[in-house]
Design a protein around this motif. Sequence first.
Motif, short mmCIF file in Angstrom:
data_model
loop_
_atom_site.label_atom_id
_atom_site.label_comp_id
_atom_site.label_asym_id
_atom_site.label_seq_id
_atom_site.Cartn_x
_atom_site.Cartn_y
_atom_site.Cartn_z
N MET A 131 54.90 42.92 35.17
CA MET A 131 53.73 42.39 35.87
C MET A 131 54.20 41.62 37.10
SD MET A 131 50.73 41.27 33.23
CE MET A 131 51.59 40.27 32.04
N ARG A 132 53.38 41.67 38.14
CA ARG A 132 53.66 40.91 39.36
C ARG A 132 53.09 39.50 39.22
NH1 ARG A 132 52.48 43.41 44.84
NH2 ARG A 132 53.80 41.63 45.29
N GLU A 133 53.65 38.58 39.99
CA GLU A 133 53.16 37.21 39.99
C GLU A 133 52.40 36.93 41.28
OE1 GLU A 133 56.07 34.74 37.08
OE2 GLU A 133 56.71 34.85 39.17
N PHE A 134 51.40 36.06 41.15
CA PHE A 134 50.54 35.68 42.26
C PHE A 134 50.31 34.17 42.23
CE2 PHE A 134 49.56 39.96 41.01
CZ PHE A 134 49.47 40.66 42.21
N LEU A 135 50.37 33.55 43.39
CA LEU A 135 49.97 32.15 43.53
C LEU A 135 48.49 32.18 43.87
CD1 LEU A 135 50.88 29.17 43.71
CD2 LEU A 135 51.03 29.52 46.17
N VAL A 136 47.68 31.52 43.05
CA VAL A 136 46.24 31.54 43.25
C VAL A 136 45.74 30.11 43.42
CG1 VAL A 136 44.00 32.23 42.31
CG2 VAL A 136 46.04 33.63 41.86
N GLU A 137 45.08 29.86 44.55
CA GLU A 137 44.43 28.57 44.80
C GLU A 137 42.95 28.77 44.56
OE1 GLU A 137 45.81 26.39 48.33
OE2 GLU A 137 47.21 28.06 48.60
N ILE A 138 42.38 27.90 43.73
CA ILE A 138 40.98 28.03 43.33
C ILE A 138 40.23 26.75 43.67
CG2 ILE A 138 39.39 28.33 41.38
CD1 ILE A 138 41.70 29.78 39.92
N THR A 139 39.15 26.91 44.40
CA THR A 139 38.23 25.81 44.65
C THR A 139 36.90 26.19 44.03
OG1 THR A 139 39.34 25.29 46.73
CG2 THR A 139 37.14 24.37 46.42
N THR A 140 36.38 25.32 43.19
CA THR A 140 35.11 25.60 42.50
C THR A 140 34.04 24.66 43.04
OG1 THR A 140 36.33 26.24 40.52
CG2 THR A 140 33.99 25.76 40.24
N ALA A 141 32.92 25.23 43.44
CA ALA A 141 31.79 24.45 43.93
C ALA A 141 30.55 24.83 43.12
CB ALA A 141 31.55 24.72 45.41
N ALA B 261 47.43 33.32 26.67
CA ALA B 261 48.01 34.00 25.51
C ALA B 261 48.37 35.45 25.83
CB ALA B 261 47.03 33.94 24.34
N ALA B 262 47.62 36.07 26.73
CA ALA B 262 47.88 37.46 27.12
C ALA B 262 48.94 37.57 28.21
CB ALA B 262 46.58 38.11 27.59
N GLY B 263 49.44 36.42 28.69
CA GLY B 263 50.50 36.43 29.71
C GLY B 263 50.01 36.50 31.14
N HIS B 264 48.71 36.39 31.36
CA HIS B 264 48.17 36.45 32.73
C HIS B 264 48.19 35.09 33.43
CE1 HIS B 264 46.97 40.60 32.52
NE2 HIS B 264 46.36 40.37 31.37
N TRP C 271 49.71 33.26 38.31
CA TRP C 271 49.03 34.25 37.47
C TRP C 271 49.82 35.55 37.52
CZ3 TRP C 271 44.06 33.26 35.29
CH2 TRP C 271 43.51 32.02 35.62
N ARG C 272 49.68 36.38 36.49
CA ARG C 272 50.36 37.68 36.44
C ARG C 272 49.35 38.79 36.19
NH1 ARG C 272 55.10 35.57 32.60
NH2 ARG C 272 56.49 34.75 34.20
N THR D 225 48.03 34.79 46.88
CA THR D 225 49.27 35.11 47.59
C THR D 225 50.20 35.84 46.62
OG1 THR D 225 49.05 33.09 48.90
CG2 THR D 225 51.21 34.16 48.89
N PRO D 226 50.51 37.11 46.89
CA PRO D 226 51.48 37.82 46.05
C PRO D 226 52.86 37.18 46.20
CG PRO D 226 50.22 39.37 47.39
CD PRO D 226 49.93 37.99 47.91
N LEU D 227 53.60 37.09 45.11
CA LEU D 227 54.92 36.46 45.12
C LEU D 227 56.00 37.48 44.76
CD1 LEU D 227 54.00 33.23 43.11
CD2 LEU D 227 54.23 33.45 45.60
N GLU D 228 57.19 37.22 45.26
CA GLU D 228 58.36 37.98 44.84
C GLU D 228 59.51 36.99 44.66
OE1 GLU D 228 60.09 39.47 49.13
OE2 GLU D 228 58.85 40.83 48.00
N SER D 229 60.50 37.39 43.93
CA SER D 229 61.64 36.53 43.64
C SER D 229 62.41 36.22 44.92
CB SER D 229 62.56 37.24 42.65
OG SER D 229 63.64 36.41 42.33
N HIS D 230 62.87 34.99 45.02
CA HIS D 230 63.71 34.56 46.14
C HIS D 230 65.16 34.62 45.68
CE1 HIS D 230 65.60 32.00 49.13
NE2 HIS D 230 64.49 32.11 49.87
#
Length: 100
Positions: A1-11, A37-40, A57-58, A84-89
């Motif tokens: 699975m790929r990793e993603f940085l997710v910024e969430i603003t709730t209004a 629990a599902a790894g996401h 998130w994944r 934002t999709p992430l990749e290993s540095h």
Amino acid sequence: MREFLVEITTAVPEGTGQEEVDRRRAAEAVRAGELAAAGHLVRLWRPVGELRSIGVWRAADEAELHEKVLGTLPLRSWMTLTVTPLESHPNDPGRVDAAR
């Protein structure tokens, strides 16, 4: 699975009753636990003094992330997302594929 940085603003929409807000927040907590629990849902933070969250998130890809992961959150219709999709540095000390 790929990793993603997710910024969430709730209004919360103006005029929404507190009972509806409480119901959705309780359901959100349950769903977040299921996704973890599902790894996401890997990690989740709230910046000090702000009403937003930042998480790792994944998912298989960004389409799955939006449709089958974030799209299942009970508060999703009230959220603004930045993904934002992430990749290993190569210098990441926690990188699992690094030569040792």
